[in-house]
Motif scaffolding. Structure first.
Motif, mmCIF file in Angstrom:
data_model
loop_
_atom_site.group_PDB
_atom_site.id
_atom_site.type_symbol
_atom_site.label_atom_id
_atom_site.label_comp_id
_atom_site.label_asym_id
_atom_site.label_seq_id
_atom_site.Cartn_x
_atom_site.Cartn_y
_atom_site.Cartn_z
ATOM 1 N N CYS A 328 -28.707 41.370 -21.802
ATOM 2 C CA CYS A 328 -28.128 42.216 -20.748
ATOM 3 C C CYS A 328 -27.040 41.487 -19.954
ATOM 4 O O CYS A 328 -27.219 40.361 -19.526
ATOM 5 C CB CYS A 328 -29.236 42.666 -19.808
ATOM 6 S SG CYS A 328 -28.656 43.538 -18.353
ATOM 7 N N ILE A 329 -25.909 42.170 -19.755
ATOM 8 C CA ILE A 329 -24.829 41.583 -18.958
ATOM 9 C C ILE A 329 -24.741 42.237 -17.583
ATOM 10 O O ILE A 329 -23.738 42.101 -16.883
ATOM 11 C CB ILE A 329 -23.465 41.660 -19.688
ATOM 12 C CG1 ILE A 329 -23.136 43.110 -20.088
ATOM 13 C CG2 ILE A 329 -23.459 40.749 -20.917
ATOM 14 C CD1 ILE A 329 -21.708 43.287 -20.631
ATOM 15 N N CYS A 331 -24.393 45.329 -16.424
ATOM 16 C CA CYS A 331 -23.258 46.207 -16.156
ATOM 17 C C CYS A 331 -23.702 47.441 -15.385
ATOM 18 O O CYS A 331 -22.902 48.100 -14.757
ATOM 19 C CB CYS A 331 -22.604 46.623 -17.466
ATOM 20 S SG CYS A 331 -23.612 47.757 -18.418
ATOM 21 N N SER A 332 -24.984 47.782 -15.480
ATOM 22 C CA SER A 332 -25.597 48.935 -14.814
ATOM 23 C C SER A 332 -25.305 50.282 -15.486
ATOM 24 O O SER A 332 -25.664 51.313 -14.938
ATOM 25 C CB SER A 332 -25.271 48.997 -13.319
ATOM 26 O OG SER A 332 -23.958 49.409 -13.096
ATOM 27 N N CYS A 334 -26.796 51.543 -17.962
ATOM 28 C CA CYS A 334 -28.051 52.214 -18.311
ATOM 29 C C CYS A 334 -28.640 52.967 -17.127
ATOM 30 O O CYS A 334 -29.195 54.043 -17.292
ATOM 31 C CB CYS A 334 -29.061 51.238 -18.904
ATOM 32 S SG CYS A 334 -29.452 49.816 -17.869
ATOM 33 N N CYS A 390 -25.486 51.326 -23.489
ATOM 34 C CA CYS A 390 -25.506 49.866 -23.348
ATOM 35 C C CYS A 390 -24.415 49.184 -24.183
ATOM 36 O O CYS A 390 -24.371 49.321 -25.399
ATOM 37 C CB CYS A 390 -26.872 49.320 -23.749
ATOM 38 S SG CYS A 390 -26.949 47.522 -23.613
HETATM 39 S S1 SF4 Z 1 -26.490 48.994 -20.074
HETATM 40 FE FE1 SF4 Z 1 -28.206 48.156 -18.907
HETATM 41 S S2 SF4 Z 1 -29.229 46.837 -20.389
HETATM 42 FE FE2 SF4 Z 1 -27.201 47.211 -21.234
HETATM 43 S S3 SF4 Z 1 -25.997 45.506 -20.481
HETATM 44 FE FE3 SF4 Z 1 -25.729 47.156 -19.016
HETATM 45 S S4 SF4 Z 1 -27.281 46.772 -17.424
HETATM 46 FE FE4 SF4 Z 1 -27.825 45.556 -19.225
#
Ligand code: SF4
Lengths: 515, 213
Positions: A328-329, A331-332, A334, A390
């Motif tokens: 996980c990076i 990024c939010s 999800c 994601c």
């Molecule tokens: S979508 Fe969610 S799980 Fe995937 S990188 Fe972004 S924060 Fe992490």
């Protein structure tokens, strides 16, 4: 890395700090669902970011190729983590940086405190960082007599209000402009009493409030978005310039970074700096990115430290089915697509990491047996939207199901008498084992309609099922089942044998109503 | 056992199943397919979208453009390696309205307080990415220390059209990872209050980009 590790296969060592929820998700969610302001703000925010993200992602013809590369790079990182960490350490150190290792939250907090104490300072400025949030650094420093000032606007709002962040990216999204104005008027000693609730005026007030702090701060604390192993470079991604202020003005810079944040090489940044901004804020690129490698004479802090943090990451890595959660990076994306998060908000998850990723990462890092976190893998509809969004293709739904299995197994060993769940499962087994059994049960449907009453909605179910109706109503069951309807419409002529009792509901309903 | 050894051992234990290292499929775009003109057009479009002010001028007109942009500034700072001819359009020392030019160099580094009293900074740039509207500074002599493009309220960045690439991998290939870098995509901005974008919080509130063709 050569795979030869000859030590004892150690038990996973779990993490601590703000990873643990203070109360179970269902309880917290129930309370948060009652907050209409939160739901309205969140609904607006997630919808807006979601649309922006879709727009900028659709611009790129090679988005899926980038996701594939991103996912493979992260898997390669995890597979070679010990060697990459050592390589990173050698490069960062060769250029004048100093590396510290911390097994858990407590140790990381101590290291940071000692580093600050060595400078003789009692105030530090901070760049928004999930890692320091996770270890509860601000609270710890306060106990040691060190004041830590958050400099990201949203973090500042949350800190001034003694509240907690509710979103990784926009931590104060649960507050509206008028609430923010009130917080500023109440908590900023140097605020203009005529302050209006216009966002531009509020941002200006924050700028004035923090400017002195920036220009005089001797020590800064930050997190890092990426660490590049082959060059020893660190990267911080931000918008406001508070990051640049903290990373360049003070004499001492202390960065706390989880061991999973590495990328093998400098060129891998070309993938992640495309994936991250588009996935998180829906921008083609964030306004500012800072990169530093140890120290540079005459440019920026000359005492540069990095604390490499475990705190349960190795435990997550030990879970062969769950370890990709570490890719996980932050990024939010999800959480912005999650129907559960959209309604409950980040506070309900209790842990520093909310939303779908939090629902797997927190229990992986603390262990599923941790009382308050074992309900997190159930905080999902398993719709799969998070997996689609994601950028590094973490299969969150699959890991959720896996963790539910781990939880059920760990519960089973505790329970002596068959639980309601066991009995229900036994019942279901019987019902579905034979069409005649099911038919018999379906005759009970009209009873369900009676229970629902005139508004055709069941508000409360007894027993275990009651948990389900705690936060939702269920529509009344139809007057007849599909099988009954089919038999009636097509009769025996179509080769379907109407079983005994199928005519029962006849004449009462023309067809099953859908609520 | 030290924390370092402990953590490395924990990782090795966690990886006892020896997960495979996948090949990295780099099927994403690594090089430009736009012409120089299309790249320039795209970069301008992106920068304007970020609320930067953009001026595309022939090399010979850069001094006049800078003089025009700096007309209202009393004090400016430049890095020691900034091409001097770029500033040749500024009025002479004794003329009224001429800004005082401070040069930041390894021999004389301006203090934070001195920088805080400055109205504008003029720097060069290392490379720019048109697709994302990003300008990269890498601390080389025409760009100076990170702090000089941060503290003044206005940043005027002069960029050569030759240094505009289309996609990020092209820029990354040109940059030295270990140089202290700042990537800039528009002026400072926040969307923390009800997601309404506000320009200028801590970094320069105004970004002017002069692109030299
Ligand atoms: S979508 Fe969610 S799980 Fe995937 S990188 Fe972004 S924060 Fe992490």
């Amino acid at each position: 890395m050569s795979g030869t590790f000859l030590g004892m296969p150690a038990l996973p060592v779990y993490g601590h700090g703000n990873l643990n929820a203070t109360e179970p998700f269902p309880k917290a969610a129930h309370r948060e669902l009652g907050n209409a302001q939160l739901r309205a703000n969140l609904g607006h925010a997630t919808r807006t970011i979601r649309d922006k993200r879709l727009h900028v992602v659709s611009e790129l013809p090679d988005w899926e190729d980038m996701r594939d590369a991103g996912s493979a790079i992260k898997n390669a990182t995890m597979a070679n983590l010990p060697a990459l960490l050592e390589q990173f350490e050698a490069n960062f150190t060769a250029r004048g940086g100093i590396i510290h290792w911390a097994r858990d939250a407590q140790e990381a907090n101590q290291v940071v405190t000692e580093l600050i104490q060595a400078t003789g300072e009692t105030e530090v400025v901070k760049v928004k960082s999930m890692a320091t949030q996770e270890i509860g650094l601000n609270e710890y420093l306060q106990e040691q007599g060190i004041a830590a000032f958050e400099t990201d606007l949203a973090e500042l709002i949350v800190q001034l209000d003694r509240d907690l962040p509710s979103h990784i990216l926009v931590p104060a999204i649960h507050k509206n402009r008028s609430q923010i104005r009130e917080i500023f008027l109440r908590e900023m000693e140097d605020v203009d009493p005529e302050l209006t609730n216009e966002p531009a005026r509020l941002a200006e007030a924050a700028r004035r409030h923090l400017r002195r702090k920036f220009l005089t701060a001797k020590v800064a604390v930050s997190g890092a978005n990426f660490g590049l192993a082959d060059t020893g470079t660190l990267a911080v991604v931000e918008s406001e310039g508070n990051g640049r202020m903290c990373l360049t003005l003070p004499e001492t810079l202390i960065t706390v970074m989880g061991i999973e944040k590495l990328l093998p090489s400098w060129r891998d940044l070309e993938v992640f700096m495309q994936l991250l901004p588009r996935s998180s804020t829906g921008e083609r690129m964030n306004p500012y990115t800072s990169l530093w490698t140890g120290t540079t004479p005459g440019d920026g802090p000359q005492n540069v430290h990095l604390v490499l943090l475990d705190n349960g990451r190795t435990a997550a890595l030990a879970d062969e089915l769950g370890r990709t959660a570490l890719n996980c990076i932050r990024c939010s994306a999800c959480m912005n697509v999650c129907p559960v998060y959209e309604r409950t908000g980040g506070h309900a998850y209790g842990s520093t990491y909310p939303g779908p990723i939090g629902a797997i990462l927190s229990p992986l890092m603390t262990g599923i047996k941790s009382e308050e976190n074992n309900s997190l893998p159930y905080a999902s509809s398993l719709c799969g939207a998070c997996f689609d969004a994601c950028p590094v293709k973490i299969n969150i739904p699959e890991i959720l199901v896996h963790l539910r299995g781990v939880d059920v197994d760990s519960q089973r060993s505790k329970v002596k008498v068959p639980s309601q769940m066991d009995l229900m499962m036994k019942g279901a087994e019987w019902a579905f084992s034979d069409g005649a059994h099911l038919n018999l049960l379906e005759k009970g449907l009209p009873v369900g309609r009676l229970a629902a009453g005139r508004d055709k909605v069941i508000k409360k179910l007894p027993g275990l099922a009651g948990k389900w109706t705690q936060s939702r109503d269920i529509p009344a069951p139809p007057g007849q089942s599909f099988r009954q309807w089919w038999a009636k419409e097509h009769g025996a002529a179509d080769g379907v044998e109407p079983s005994v009792g199928d005519q029962q509901s006849e004449g009462k309903q023309s067809e099953g109503e859908q609520a | 056992m030290s924390a370092r050894e402990d953590i490395l051992d924990r990782i090795k234990a966690a990886l006892r199943d020896a997960p495979a290292t996948p090949d990295i499929p780099r099927n994403y775009r690594l090089a430009t397919d736009k012409t120089a003109g299309q790249r320039l057009e795209q970069l301008v479009d992106r920068l304007v979208d970020y609320k930067a002010n953009v001026f595309v001028v022939p090399a010979a007109e850069v001094p006049a453009k800078l003089a025009e942009l700096l007309a209202g500034s009393a004090k400016i700072v430049v890095p020691h390696g900034l091409p001097r001819e770029w500033l040749s359009g500024l009025p002479g020392k004794d003329d009224a309205g001429s800004p005082a030019v401070e040069v930041d160099s390894p021999e004389r580094r301006l203090t934070v307080a001195e920088l805080d009293a400055v109205d504008a900074v003029v720097t060069g740039a290392a490379v720019a990415v048109s697709e994302t509207g990003t300008i990269m500074l890498d601390g080389s002599p025409s760009q100076g220390r990170r702090i000089i493009s941060l503290v003044p309220d206005r940043h005027i960045c002069v960029l050569r059209a030759d240094d505009v690439v289309e996609v990020l991998p092209e820029a990354v290939a040109r940059l030295d990872a270990t140089a202290p870098q700042t990537w800039i995509s528009g002026p400072s901005a926040t969307s923390d209050i009800e997601l309404e974008r506000v320009e200028g919080v801590h970094g320069p509130r105004t970004l002017d980009v002069v692109i030299l063709t």
